[in-house]
Write a protein that holds these residues in place. Structure first.
Motif, PDB file in Angstrom:
ATOM      1  N   GLU A   1      -2.091  46.923  50.704  1.00 51.53           N
ATOM      2  CA  GLU A   1      -2.941  47.680  49.540  1.00 51.53           C
ATOM      3  C   GLU A   1      -2.170  48.873  49.472  1.00 51.53           C
ATOM      4  OE1 GLU A   1      -5.844  48.630  47.012  1.00 51.53           O
ATOM      5  OE2 GLU A   1      -5.419  46.855  47.828  1.00 51.53           O
TER       6      GLU A   1
ATOM      7  N   GLU B   1       0.967  48.054  47.209  1.00 48.98           N
ATOM      8  CA  GLU B   1       0.729  47.981  45.709  1.00 48.98           C
ATOM      9  C   GLU B   1       0.247  49.186  44.951  1.00 48.98           C
ATOM     10  OE1 GLU B   1      -2.685  44.737  43.417  1.00 48.98           O
ATOM     11  OE2 GLU B   1      -2.936  45.636  45.197  1.00 48.98           O
TER      12      GLU B   1
ATOM     13  N   GLU C   1      -7.209  43.917  51.047  1.00 47.57           N
ATOM     14  CA  GLU C   1      -7.709  44.369  49.774  1.00 47.57           C
ATOM     15  C   GLU C   1      -9.143  44.258  49.923  1.00 47.57           C
ATOM     16  OE1 GLU C   1      -6.995  43.693  44.822  1.00 47.57           O
ATOM     17  OE2 GLU C   1      -5.825  42.531  46.334  1.00 47.57           O
TER      18      GLU C   1
ATOM     19  N   THR D   1     -10.607  46.745  52.050  1.00 48.78           N
ATOM     20  CA  THR D   1     -10.597  48.042  51.338  1.00 48.78           C
ATOM     21  C   THR D   1     -11.610  48.185  50.395  1.00 48.78           C
ATOM     22  OG1 THR D   1      -8.102  47.911  52.051  1.00 48.78           O
ATOM     23  CG2 THR D   1      -8.896  49.564  50.498  1.00 48.78           C
ATOM     24  N   ASP D   2     -11.805  47.171  49.616  1.00 51.72           N
ATOM     25  CA  ASP D   2     -12.802  47.035  48.167  1.00 51.72           C
ATOM     26  C   ASP D   2     -14.219  47.513  48.892  1.00 51.72           C
ATOM     27  OD1 ASP D   2     -10.860  46.899  46.340  1.00 51.72           O
ATOM     28  OD2 ASP D   2     -11.221  44.777  46.161  1.00 51.72           O
TER      29      ASP D   2
END
Length: 387
Positions: free
Chosen positions: A24, A27, A222, A225-226
């Motif tokens: 993440e 990115e 991800e 993390t979201d």
């Protein structure tokens, strides 16, 4: 000296775990597209496919010392390079090189552990798996802490340094360890194995596991993390989810070593594995992921040594490398495909629905095929001999 084999593989796999927790960040920091993250994840698996196909026959011929040196060199150079990579090309290439190192040592390590007999092979492969998982789930947490001192490069350089220290004694041992060999083994020797229903069932099970691992590797950072998890919390969740894989494979390996029907154990675990994936696709939350993820890894802990034992029963110790190489190649191919497409599906469905629904559907199809193969194998065994 067996412990050096376990330690080496743990360190090589921990590199993938470190990459996992920083996907993440990579990115965001470098502005990579979703397909770029998928590519980075997929290359680590894809290089292992080629490695398994090329290296496995050499392992059965007995070249463990030389192959071990190649594995160490690739892993050390790859981890050193990835610590300084800043664009998609260099990150992808260095990840691929580290993947080659882990792939080579996966073949070498298992061949050395099996040695001259298939006795207790399920347990040995189970411990080997636990060592790999220990590296993968420790990598994110330890890597995140080390990165606080010198940035993302610190955990990779640390892995490279430790591998450099243990390389010489490990290679020396690999050169002298007794193993059963087969001088005539080639890559083509893998193909006849697929004519055996038991092997096909084991390969299908391996594909189901690794297809989901590819999804897991490329989107879960991800996903968590979201949901608001920090890098440290992601590492903690992975620790709990991966805990069964630290304990159960050795015990499961002992059971399948003593069982006259290891394939049945493998498929019962796969049967329980499938509904978990469908649940994760529709039920979102860190707590849900933690609970069902532990069930998922418990089933994987049983399937891994069971599939390995099923194939070892077919190949014997002398051709164990190509048998395990076949499993590796099939599994890593599945993981490379799913790791590439999972981030794209995650973005399209704005969450885990697409990736885990696909993973569950693939596992369901493979489950049906595996049961059919085992029935075919059992029916062949029960057929009366021709007069």
């Amino acid at each position: 000296m067996y412990r050096l084999v376990y330690l080496t593989y743990m360190l090589m796999v921990s590199s993938a775990g470190v990459t996992f927790v920083f996907l993440e960040d990579i990115e965001t920091d470098y502005g990579l597209p979703a397909w770029g993250i998928g590519l980075i994840s997929a290359l680590g698996f894809g290089t292992a496919v080629v490695t398994s196909l090329v290296v496995s026959p050499l392992g059965d011929r007995g070249s463990l010392g030389l192959l071990g040196g190649v594995g160490f060199t690739a892993a050390i150079v790859g981890n050193t390079w990835i610590g300084f990579a800043t664009d998609i090309a260099s990150i992808s290439a260095s990840r691929a090189l580290a993947g080659v190192g882990a792939g080579v040592f996966s073949v070498v390590g298992r061949k050395a552990l099996i040695g001259t007999t298939t006795e207790a092979s399920g347990e040995k492969i189970g411990i080997f798996l636990s060592a790999a998982v220990a590296g993968f789930i420790a990598g994110p947490g330890v890597g995140a802490q080390l990165a606080e001192f010198g940035g993302i490069k610190t955990p990779y350089l640390t892995i490279a340094v430790i591998l450099s220290v243990i390389a010489i004694p490990t290679i020396h041992w690999l050169m002298s360890v007794p193993i059963a060999t087969s001088a005539s083994t080639t890559t083509r020797s893998m193909l006849p194995l697929l004519r055996r229903p038991g092997v096909r069932a084991a390969v299908a099970t391996q594909v189901a596991i690794f297809f989901n691992i590819g999804v897991f590797d490329s989107i879960v950072d991800e996903y968590l993390t979201d949901l608001g998890a920090s890098n440290a919390r992601v590492g903690l969740v992975l620790l709990f989810v991966g805990a069964p894989l630290l304990i159960i494979p050795r015990l499961a390996g002992r059971v399948v070593d003593r069982s006259p029907r290891p394939a049945r154990i493998m498929l019962l675990a796969l049967t329980a594995f499938v509904p978990v994936l469908f649940t994760l696709s529709v039920w979102v939350g860190i707590g849900v992921f933690l609970a069902f993820g532990m069930v998922q890894t418990t089933m994987e802990s049983i399937m891994f040594p069971s599939a390995a034992r099923v194939v070892i029963n077919e190949t014997g110790a002398d051709k164990s490398a190509i048998g395990q190489g076949l499993l590796d190649a099939a599994g890593q191919t599945a993981a490379a495909v799913s790791a590439f497409f999972a981030p794209i599906l995650y973005d399209l469905t704005d969450g885990p629905l697409g990736p885990f629904l696909l993973s569950g559907s693939v596992a369901l199809v493979l489950l049906v095929g595996s049961w059919q193969n085992i029935r075919e194998r059992d029916s062949r065994t029960l057929q009366p001999a021709a007069i």
